[in-house]
Design a protein around this motif. Structure first.
Motif, short mmCIF file in Angstrom:
data_model
loop_
_atom_site.label_atom_id
_atom_site.label_comp_id
_atom_site.label_asym_id
_atom_site.label_seq_id
_atom_site.Cartn_x
_atom_site.Cartn_y
_atom_site.Cartn_z
N GLN A 89 0.82 -1.21 0.00
CA GLN A 89 0.00 0.00 0.00
C GLN A 89 0.86 1.26 0.00
OE1 GLN A 89 -2.30 -1.07 3.52
NE2 GLN A 89 -4.15 -1.29 2.29
N SER A 92 2.61 1.73 -3.34
CA SER A 92 1.67 2.18 -4.36
C SER A 92 1.45 3.70 -4.27
CB SER A 92 0.33 1.45 -4.21
OG SER A 92 -0.58 1.84 -5.21
N SER A 120 -2.09 -2.56 -7.13
CA SER A 120 -3.47 -2.46 -6.67
C SER A 120 -4.12 -3.84 -6.64
CB SER A 120 -4.27 -1.53 -7.58
OG SER A 120 -5.62 -1.46 -7.18
#
Length: 205
Positions: A89, A92, A120
């Motif tokens: 996460q 990203s 994702s």
């Protein structure tokens, strides 16, 4: 008579001192020999991480969670998945920010966006794995474990695909180094999580 009493009193004093000293030494010896819970948990993580592809990364990423893990293979796998998800996460988010930065070529931006999509997908798969891990009990243990292994394997494939997107001369310089390093961390942590999950499956097999 008085000398005899004094001698007896003297010997009693010495005896009491020896008893106290011996008792104290024994207590210290027992305390030193008794393993501390935190040390036991940490050693459990260190030993378990030896079955992974990246044992040093495995231990460094999980040792701070020793209290939560205890000596449970299932909690170890759960925390390893959690670390992988958190890293995916944050990576990203970093890549989205970099993609909107200045001085990047269209090809570099395209590679970044493709990688963000792959990450994702990996995040979704890791989340599903964590959700199933919390329900990992009962008669359908094997079925749930199979789902977890499939999802984590898919997440690892997505991360590897993202890494390959930065191979060659697609991207140069500092950005490439930072991005590729972050993605590799995610992939390596996911690989470790899969290894610990496989160990858990074998333990219950």
């Amino acid at each position: 008579m008085e000398g005899t009493c004094n001698n007896r009193s003297h010997f009693q004093t010495i005896f009491l001192i020896l008893v106290v000293f011996t008792s104290s030494s024994f207590t210290e010896s027992v305390s030193a020999a008794r393993p501390v819970a935190g040390d036991t948990n940490t050693e459990f993580i260190r030993t378990s991480c030896k079955s992974t592809t990246y044992p040093n990364l495995c231990f460094s990423s999980l040792s701070s969670r020793a209290t939560a893990i205890g000596v449970s293979p299932q909690l170890l796998a759960h925390e390893s998945l959690t670390v992988s998800l958190e890293t995916a996460q944050s990576t990203s988010v970093t890549m989205v920010e970099l993609a909107h930065g200045q001085g990047m070529t269209p090809r570099e931006i395209g590679a970044m966006h493709d990688c963000v999509e792959e990450l994702s997908d990996a995040v979704v798969e890791l989340r599903k794995s964590l959700g199933e891990m919390k329900q990992l009990r009962g008669k359908d243990f094997d079925l749930k474990m199979s789902d977890i292994q499939t999802w984590v394997s898919a997440a690892l494939t997505d991360e590897d695909t993202c890494t390959e997107g930065f191979a060659g001369k697609v991207m140069n310089g500092k950005v490439k180094t930072v991005v590729r390093g972050r993605i590799l961390d995610v992939a390596h942590m996911t690989s470790n999580a899969l290894a610990l999950i496989n160990s858990l499956a074998a333990f219950h097999g």
